[in-house]
Design a protein around this motif. Structure first.
Motif, mmCIF file in Angstrom:
data_model
loop_
_atom_site.group_PDB
_atom_site.id
_atom_site.type_symbol
_atom_site.label_atom_id
_atom_site.label_comp_id
_atom_site.label_asym_id
_atom_site.label_seq_id
_atom_site.Cartn_x
_atom_site.Cartn_y
_atom_site.Cartn_z
ATOM 1 N N UNK A 76 0.805 -1.476 -0.272
ATOM 2 C CA UNK A 76 0.089 0.184 -0.172
ATOM 3 C C UNK A 76 0.910 1.147 0.237
ATOM 4 N N UNK A 77 0.697 1.713 -0.991
ATOM 5 C CA UNK A 77 1.572 3.433 -0.424
ATOM 6 C C UNK A 77 0.145 4.311 0.243
ATOM 7 N N UNK A 78 1.500 4.798 1.286
ATOM 8 C CA UNK A 78 0.705 5.228 2.350
ATOM 9 C C UNK A 78 0.968 6.890 2.641
ATOM 10 N N UNK A 79 0.532 7.377 3.203
ATOM 11 C CA UNK A 79 1.251 9.378 2.940
ATOM 12 C C UNK A 79 1.016 9.546 4.685
ATOM 13 N N UNK A 80 1.539 8.070 5.121
ATOM 14 C CA UNK A 80 1.828 8.316 7.002
ATOM 15 C C UNK A 80 2.747 9.181 7.533
ATOM 16 N N UNK A 81 3.635 10.143 5.876
ATOM 17 C CA UNK A 81 5.123 10.266 5.974
ATOM 18 C C UNK A 81 4.546 11.752 6.292
ATOM 19 N N UNK A 82 3.519 12.095 6.244
ATOM 20 C CA UNK A 82 3.150 13.614 6.328
ATOM 21 C C UNK A 82 3.368 14.340 7.442
ATOM 22 N N UNK A 83 2.851 12.925 8.988
ATOM 23 C CA UNK A 83 3.046 12.941 10.103
ATOM 24 C C UNK A 83 4.688 12.169 10.382
ATOM 25 N N UNK A 84 5.267 12.339 9.996
ATOM 26 C CA UNK A 84 6.359 12.169 10.234
ATOM 27 C C UNK A 84 7.394 12.245 11.091
ATOM 28 N N UNK A 85 7.839 12.361 11.820
ATOM 29 C CA UNK A 85 9.036 12.811 13.009
ATOM 30 C C UNK A 85 8.515 13.824 14.240
ATOM 31 N N UNK A 86 6.629 14.055 14.337
ATOM 32 C CA UNK A 86 5.240 14.781 15.346
ATOM 33 C C UNK A 86 4.864 13.100 15.896
ATOM 34 N N UNK A 87 4.250 13.374 16.744
ATOM 35 C CA UNK A 87 3.694 12.845 18.127
ATOM 36 C C UNK A 87 2.873 12.227 16.765
ATOM 37 N N UNK A 88 2.413 12.923 16.319
ATOM 38 C CA UNK A 88 0.621 12.260 15.232
ATOM 39 C C UNK A 88 1.441 10.945 14.379
ATOM 40 N N UNK A 89 2.558 10.956 14.588
ATOM 41 C CA UNK A 89 2.733 9.989 13.529
ATOM 42 C C UNK A 89 2.714 8.304 13.924
ATOM 43 N N UNK A 90 1.530 7.621 12.746
ATOM 44 C CA UNK A 90 1.791 5.897 13.116
ATOM 45 C C UNK A 90 2.460 5.323 12.604
ATOM 46 N N UNK A 91 2.859 4.258 13.803
ATOM 47 C CA UNK A 91 3.513 3.051 12.955
ATOM 48 C C UNK A 91 2.752 2.496 11.697
ATOM 49 N N UNK A 92 3.387 1.542 10.910
ATOM 50 C CA UNK A 92 2.463 0.525 10.369
ATOM 51 C C UNK A 92 1.847 -0.585 10.724
ATOM 52 N N UNK A 93 0.905 -0.750 10.304
ATOM 53 C CA UNK A 93 -0.441 -2.070 10.569
ATOM 54 C C UNK A 93 0.596 -2.541 10.208
ATOM 55 N N UNK A 94 0.765 -3.159 9.506
ATOM 56 C CA UNK A 94 1.371 -4.631 9.060
ATOM 57 C C UNK A 94 3.484 -3.740 9.056
ATOM 58 N N UNK A 95 4.208 -4.598 9.088
ATOM 59 C CA UNK A 95 5.264 -4.216 9.378
ATOM 60 C C UNK A 95 6.055 -6.003 8.457
ATOM 61 N N UNK A 96 7.127 -5.517 7.699
ATOM 62 C CA UNK A 96 7.502 -7.012 6.824
ATOM 63 C C UNK A 96 8.079 -7.926 8.067
ATOM 64 N N UNK A 97 6.835 -9.016 8.042
ATOM 65 C CA UNK A 97 8.030 -10.099 8.832
ATOM 66 C C UNK A 97 9.288 -10.970 8.335
ATOM 67 N N UNK A 98 9.591 -11.139 9.322
ATOM 68 C CA UNK A 98 11.511 -11.056 9.211
ATOM 69 C C UNK A 98 11.279 -12.857 8.461
ATOM 70 N N UNK A 99 11.823 -13.223 7.291
ATOM 71 C CA UNK A 99 11.830 -15.496 7.431
ATOM 72 C C UNK A 99 12.873 -15.727 8.360
ATOM 73 N N UNK A 100 11.794 -16.594 9.316
ATOM 74 C CA UNK A 100 12.332 -17.664 10.493
ATOM 75 C C UNK A 100 11.999 -18.801 10.041
ATOM 76 N N UNK A 101 11.979 -19.700 9.120
ATOM 77 C CA UNK A 101 11.490 -20.905 7.983
ATOM 78 C C UNK A 101 12.817 -21.244 8.660
#
Length: 211
Positions: A105-130
């Motif tokens: 998804x192309x997100x627009x959370x970058x607009x609040x980057x560096x501010x208290x309103x910044x939201x972390x990603x809902x689905x960060x990339x999971x590392x392959x531990x298989x």
């Protein structure tokens, strides 16, 4: 895929965009080229453009390699774009040859980057531990296999003989002495037999006369 890339002035001026590394910026430009934009009619307002295929955008490792982006650089770029609010994951692919690719998804959370309103990603990339599965393990095995095949075989040491090891002789209790000691014992045992007979006494009970 669009032949032109449209930028928002807010994006170009943002500190988040200007802080991107070289590979993250190049990967993000590729994502922008993958957008399918369409206008949305608004009453009494100018048309608003939205991303038609948002959440369905794919960017596999194989495509990045064709663009001379290494696997490590591409993976780090994806993590940076997610961390700074430019991307999010709609579906985490399983990798391998199943064709189940990750969708972004192309997100627009970058607009609040560096501010208290910044939201972390809902689905960060999971590392392959298989452990030994997936594309990363396959490529790692391909890189290691030529090195493994080129290793020389272990040379047989010349100090080793082909004859079996000699077993140490087991000596019985009566043969524990060395040959010299056994010879000495035999000699001492026969001393009585080899010794010259002692001189007869001058006096004898059987003799009447003096010798």
């Amino acid at each position: 895929m669009n032949k032109k890339i449209w930028f928002e002035k807010e994006l170009l001026r943002s500190s988040a965009f200007r802080s991107l590394s070289k590979w993250a910026m190049l990967v993000y430009l590729d994502f922008l080229r993958k957008r399918q934009m369409e206008p949305v009619k608004r009453a009494r307002r100018s048309d608003e453009w939205v991303i038609k295929n948002n959440g369905e955008i794919v960017y596999p490792y194989s495509e990045a390699e064709k663009k001379e982006i290494g696997r490590r650089e591409f993976r780090n770029a994806i993590d940076e774009l997610i961390e700074k609010g430019f991307l999010d994951i709609a579906h985490q692919g399983s990798g391998g040859r199943s064709g189940d690719m990750t969708k972004y998804i192309l997100d627009d959370r970058w607009k609040e980057h560096g501010t208290p309103a910044f939201r972390p990603a809902r689905n960060p990339r999971r590392k392959d531990t298989r452990g030994g599965r997936g594309c990363s393990a396959f490529h790692a095995k391909q890189q290691k296999s030529p090195v493994t095949k080129s290793l020389p075989k272990k040379a047989v040491s010349s100090s080793k003989t082909d004859t079996p090891k000699e077993k140490s002789p087991t000596l019985s209790s009566d043969r524990s002495a060395t040959p010299k000691e056994r010879k000495k014992k035999i000699t001492n045992h026969n001393d009585g037999e080899n010794k010259a007979p002692s001189q007869l006494s001058l006096w004898s009970n059987e003799c009447v006369t003096i010798l």
